[in-house]
Design an enzyme around this catalytic site. Structure first.
Site, PDB file in Angstrom:
ATOM      1  N   GLN A 196       1.944  -6.204  -3.069  1.00 24.63           N
ATOM      2  CA  GLN A 196       2.390  -6.337  -1.679  1.00 24.63           C
ATOM      3  C   GLN A 196       3.670  -5.499  -1.486  1.00 24.63           C
ATOM      4  O   GLN A 196       3.841  -4.525  -2.177  1.00 24.63           O
ATOM      5  CB  GLN A 196       2.606  -7.806  -1.297  1.00 24.63           C
ATOM      6  N   ASP A 231       0.809  -1.222   0.000  1.00 27.82           N
ATOM      7  CA  ASP A 231       0.000   0.000   0.000  1.00 27.82           C
ATOM      8  C   ASP A 231       0.842   1.271   0.000  1.00 27.82           C
ATOM      9  O   ASP A 231       0.420   2.316   0.512  1.00 27.82           O
ATOM     10  CB  ASP A 231      -0.964   0.017   1.211  1.00 27.82           C
ATOM     11  N   GLY A 280      -4.537  -4.333  -3.768  1.00 21.71           N
ATOM     12  CA  GLY A 280      -5.503  -3.294  -4.101  1.00 21.71           C
ATOM     13  C   GLY A 280      -4.711  -2.074  -4.511  1.00 21.71           C
ATOM     14  O   GLY A 280      -4.049  -1.453  -3.685  1.00 21.71           O
ATOM     15  N   HIS A 281      -4.701  -1.783  -5.795  1.00 20.45           N
ATOM     16  CA  HIS A 281      -3.894  -0.669  -6.310  1.00 20.45           C
ATOM     17  C   HIS A 281      -4.824   0.454  -6.757  1.00 20.45           C
ATOM     18  O   HIS A 281      -5.631   0.277  -7.665  1.00 20.45           O
ATOM     19  CB  HIS A 281      -3.015  -1.148  -7.470  1.00 20.45           C
ATOM     20  N   LYS A 318       1.994   2.070  -5.012  1.00 17.16           N
ATOM     21  CA  LYS A 318       2.576   1.495  -6.239  1.00 17.16           C
ATOM     22  C   LYS A 318       1.671   1.733  -7.445  1.00 17.16           C
ATOM     23  O   LYS A 318       2.132   2.071  -8.526  1.00 17.16           O
ATOM     24  CB  LYS A 318       2.787  -0.018  -6.071  1.00 17.16           C
TER      25      LYS A 318
HETATM   26  P1  GDP Z   1      -0.691   0.250  -3.538  1.00 15.84           P
HETATM   27  O1  GDP Z   1      -1.292  -1.018  -3.039  1.00 15.84           O
HETATM   28  O2  GDP Z   1       0.774   0.329  -3.259  1.00 15.84           O
HETATM   29  O3  GDP Z   1      -1.012   0.522  -4.971  1.00 15.84           O
HETATM   30  O4  GDP Z   1      -1.353   1.411  -2.679  1.00 15.84           O
HETATM   31  P2  GDP Z   1      -2.925   1.572  -2.325  1.00 15.84           P
HETATM   32  O5  GDP Z   1      -3.627   2.063  -3.525  1.00 15.84           O
HETATM   33  O6  GDP Z   1      -3.429   0.352  -1.659  1.00 15.84           O
HETATM   34  O7  GDP Z   1      -2.843   2.662  -1.185  1.00 15.84           O
HETATM   35  C1  GDP Z   1      -2.319   3.928  -1.408  1.00 15.84           C
HETATM   36  C2  GDP Z   1      -3.405   4.967  -1.089  1.00 15.84           C
HETATM   37  O8  GDP Z   1      -2.818   6.240  -1.001  1.00 15.84           O
HETATM   38  C3  GDP Z   1      -4.449   5.079  -2.176  1.00 15.84           C
HETATM   39  O9  GDP Z   1      -5.676   5.412  -1.563  1.00 15.84           O
HETATM   40  C4  GDP Z   1      -3.957   6.233  -3.029  1.00 15.84           C
HETATM   41  O10 GDP Z   1      -4.991   6.902  -3.709  1.00 15.84           O
HETATM   42  C5  GDP Z   1      -3.344   7.115  -1.992  1.00 15.84           C
HETATM   43  N1  GDP Z   1      -2.192   7.922  -2.427  1.00 15.84           N
HETATM   44  C6  GDP Z   1      -1.170   7.584  -3.263  1.00 15.84           C
HETATM   45  N2  GDP Z   1      -0.263   8.566  -3.318  1.00 15.84           N
HETATM   46  C7  GDP Z   1      -0.697   9.552  -2.493  1.00 15.84           C
HETATM   47  C8  GDP Z   1      -0.179  10.812  -2.098  1.00 15.84           C
HETATM   48  O11 GDP Z   1       0.906  11.228  -2.500  1.00 15.84           O
HETATM   49  N3  GDP Z   1      -0.919  11.549  -1.206  1.00 15.84           N
HETATM   50  C9  GDP Z   1      -2.112  11.101  -0.717  1.00 15.84           C
HETATM   51  N4  GDP Z   1      -2.748  11.876   0.146  1.00 15.84           N
HETATM   52  N5  GDP Z   1      -2.629   9.913  -1.074  1.00 15.84           N
HETATM   53  C10 GDP Z   1      -1.934   9.144  -1.936  1.00 15.84           C
HETATM   54  P1  IMO Z   2      -0.869  -4.236  -2.211  1.00 13.25           P
HETATM   55  O1  IMO Z   2      -0.418  -4.794  -3.534  1.00 13.25           O
HETATM   56  C1  IMO Z   2      -1.008  -4.578   2.129  1.00 13.25           C
HETATM   57  C2  IMO Z   2      -1.172  -8.627   3.807  1.00 13.25           C
HETATM   58  C3  IMO Z   2      -2.448  -9.043   4.492  1.00 13.25           C
HETATM   59  C4  IMO Z   2      -1.896  -9.994   5.540  1.00 13.25           C
HETATM   60  C5  IMO Z   2      -0.766 -10.684   4.796  1.00 13.25           C
HETATM   61  C6  IMO Z   2      -1.135 -12.026   4.199  1.00 13.25           C
HETATM   62  O2  IMO Z   2      -2.163  -3.527  -2.262  1.00 13.25           O
HETATM   63  O3  IMO Z   2       0.226  -3.447  -1.577  1.00 13.25           O
HETATM   64  P2  IMO Z   2      -2.662 -12.761   2.135  1.00 13.25           P
HETATM   65  O4  IMO Z   2      -4.111 -12.552   1.865  1.00 13.25           O
HETATM   66  O5  IMO Z   2      -1.760 -12.221   1.091  1.00 13.25           O
HETATM   67  O6  IMO Z   2      -2.331 -14.191   2.449  1.00 13.25           O
HETATM   68  O7  IMO Z   2      -2.365 -11.940   3.504  1.00 13.25           O
HETATM   69  O8  IMO Z   2      -0.383  -9.800   3.752  1.00 13.25           O
HETATM   70  N1  IMO Z   2      -1.327  -8.131   2.405  1.00 13.25           N
HETATM   71  C7  IMO Z   2      -1.236  -6.848   2.055  1.00 13.25           C
HETATM   72  N2  IMO Z   2      -1.073  -5.743   2.809  1.00 13.25           N
HETATM   73  N3  IMO Z   2      -1.049  -4.483   0.787  1.00 13.25           N
HETATM   74  C8  IMO Z   2      -1.199  -5.576   0.024  1.00 13.25           C
HETATM   75  O9  IMO Z   2      -1.157  -5.553  -1.321  1.00 13.25           O
HETATM   76  C9  IMO Z   2      -1.332  -6.833   0.650  1.00 13.25           C
HETATM   77  N4  IMO Z   2      -1.492  -8.110   0.214  1.00 13.25           N
HETATM   78  C10 IMO Z   2      -1.470  -8.876   1.301  1.00 13.25           C
HETATM   79  O10 IMO Z   2      -3.085  -7.942   5.079  1.00 13.25           O
HETATM   80  O11 IMO Z   2      -1.322  -9.274   6.595  1.00 13.25           O
HETATM   81 MG    MG Z   3      -2.859  -1.670  -1.841  1.00  5.74          MG
END
Ligand code: GDP
Ligand code: IMO
Ligand code: MG
Length: 449
Positions: A227, A16, A43-44, A19
């Site tokens: 991840q 999270d 979840g991207h 990416k």
């Molecule tokens: P990922 O799994 O690495 O793709 O990240 P996620 O999408 O799960 O979580 C990142 C969250 O931060 C999302 O809700 C994005 O919309 C948000 N986000 C990304 N970059 C920024 C930033 O520079 N500032 C803020 N406030 N939010 C951001």
């Molecule tokens: P992105 O790509 C954050 C965490 C779960 C749990 C552990 C194992 O959005 O960054 P699983 O279901 O993979 O067997 O769970 O890994 N986890 C993540 N945490 N971002 C993710 O993906 C994750 N994918 C798995 O919360 O702790």
């Molecule tokens: Mg994510």
């Protein structure tokens, strides 16, 4: 040979990191974007001109007209989750058909994987990982146990039927004995999977061949990590990890592109740190400061909605991450979330049993002994939200970034100041190291159907 350039975008923390957003911004420079690990546990989030997309299985490159998206062999694929995502994108007017390619060697997630995960997560005496309940772990177990169903086998209906019958017999016996779970109906699973197999079929191909051919033709490839480093099955906080190779090395294994073809590795980190699920987190904030970061950063899981645990940036962890992944460029996201702070604590080192160390413990019991050593850096106390030009960043924000770069031995390549595509800046000569935009357009213009 004029081989195309490639870059791996990898999460430097516990996932999270942003990416998805970064891959989306960079996708203007790459003709192909490939996922190499994980499944719909990811979840991207991508925000384009205010419109938000959450992608779980399909690489974010699909959102960029002209870019192709590949789901590599290292991914575990729930065909229903895939088709749900495909349909959502189609409805949003995104051109999926003809642009999405699924590896014939990817592993298939089946209902008993979810059943086993749920039962074992809740079993007495088991260490609860806090998984996403998507069947990820059991699907990788079957892969490594050489009893998994691959996408190519999913499409071979007769083979799939026998596989499901045998697997159900085995899994039903195990879960009944261990967890007293209700048995699954093999016939029903077969019927449902036979139906969805036909929907998946048009996307299936030999993606290793596709990627290597594209590179040989001078096209550029970006690998979209899922991840993060500390969730990697080998290098993360085991057993509180996911079941795949989330680190940069996984890009080769998970796509069939050789290590000699990787041009660079880009690590993504938040300006602070989060984790979702159970497991160690040395710089975690348990009080109101953590609550404040969660609120300002909107730190709730994109997939499960769970609140993310929050803490300060952890430099020993980032140094480890830089080492394991070979991070050349670091991208710092969510700078804007720290805008209000007068001082920003940064974990610069660890103390274990009274001794300073940078070592990352191999055992969970080792993490419990970590005492974070903090240095307080001055905050910038002015809004950076939406700034897209490095020169416009406040001096103290630049100092914060310089400190991270210096302490991790990486160069800062990009900084993000908001969720939207536009709220991003390139730093230094990073852009000069990426494939040129014109190459993308030229290559795509000649290649698209
Ligand atoms: P990922 O799994 O690495 O793709 O990240 P996620 O999408 O799960 O979580 C990142 C969250 O931060 C999302 O809700 C994005 O919309 C948000 N986000 C990304 N970059 C920024 C930033 O520079 N500032 C803020 N406030 N939010 C951001
Ligand atoms: P992105 O790509 C954050 C965490 C779960 C749990 C552990 C194992 O959005 O960054 P699983 O279901 O993979 O067997 O769970 O890994 N986890 C993540 N945490 N971002 C993710 O993906 C994750 N994918 C798995 O919360 O702790
Ligand atoms: Mg994510």
């Amino acid at each position: 040979m004029n081989r195309g350039k490639s870059a791996i975008v990898v999460g430097a923390q516990w996932g999270d990191e942003g990416k998805g957003k970064i891959v989306d911004v960079l996708s203007e420079r790459f003709t192909v974007v490939a996922r190499y690990a994980g499944g719909h546990n990811a979840g991207h989030t991508v925000t384009i001109h205010g419109k938000k997309y959450i992608l779980q299985l399909i690489p974010c490159g699909i959102l960029r007209p002209g870019s192709r998206a590949v789901i590599g062999n290292g991914v575990v694929l729930d065909p229903f989750a895939l088709m749900k995502e495909v349909n959502t994108l189609r409805q949003a007017g995104i051109q999926v058909d003809g642009n999405l390619f699924v590896s014939n060697r990817a592993q298939v997630i089946l209902p008993y994987h979810r059943m086993i995960e749920l039962a074992s997560e809740n079993a007495p005496g088991r260490v609860k990982i806090g998984t996403t309940s998507r069947g990820i772990g059991p699907a990788y177990e079957d892969k490594m146990g050489r009893r998994g169903l691959r996408v190519a086998d999913l499409l071979d209906l007769e083979l799939m039927k026998t596989h499901v019958e045998n697997a159900c017999r085995e899994k039903n016996t195990i879960v009944h004995a261990l967890y007293n779970s209700e048995p699954l109906d093999a016939e029903q699973i077969y019927r449902e999977y036979a139906k969805v197999a036909e929907e998946v079929r048009p996307f299936v191909t030999d993606t290793a061949l596709l990627l290597n051919t594209a590179m040989r033709n001078g096209e550029s490839i970006m690998f979209e990590g899922a991840q993060g480093t500390m969730l990697d099955i080998d290098h993360g906080t085991y057993p509180f990890v996911t079941s795949s190779s989330a680190t940069s090395g996984g890009a080769c294994i998970g796509t069939g592109v050789p290590p000699t073809a990787i041009s660079t590795v880009i690590g993504v980190t938040k300006a602070y740190c989060t984790r979702v699920g159970e497991g160690p987190f040395p710089s975690e904030l348990h009080g109101p400061e953590g609550e404040d970061l969660r609120k300002r950063g909107n730190e709730f899981g994109a997939v499960t909605g769970r609140p993310r645990r929050c803490g300060w940036i952890d430099l020993p962890l980032l140094r480890y991450s830089a080492m394991i992944n070979g991070i050349e460029w670091l991208v710092v996201t969510k700078m804007d979330v720290l805008d209000h702070l007068a001082e920003i604590p940064v974990c610069v080192g660890y103390k274990i049993n009274g001794k300073k160390t940078d070592a990352i413990p191999a055992q969970i019991s080792g993490y419990d002994k970590i005492e974070c050593l903090y240095e307080k850096l001055p905050g910038w106390k002015t809004t950076t939200s939406g700034i897209a030009d490095y020169d416009k960043l406040p001096k103290k924000a630049k100092d914060y970034l310089d400190f991270i770069a210096h302490e991790t031995g990486s160069k800062i390549g990009m900084v993000s100041t908001g969720p939207d595509r536009e709220q991003t800046m390139y730093v230094g000569d990073f852009l000069a190291h990426l494939p040129h935009e014109a190459v993308l357009n030229g290559a795509v213009a000649g290649k698209r159907k």
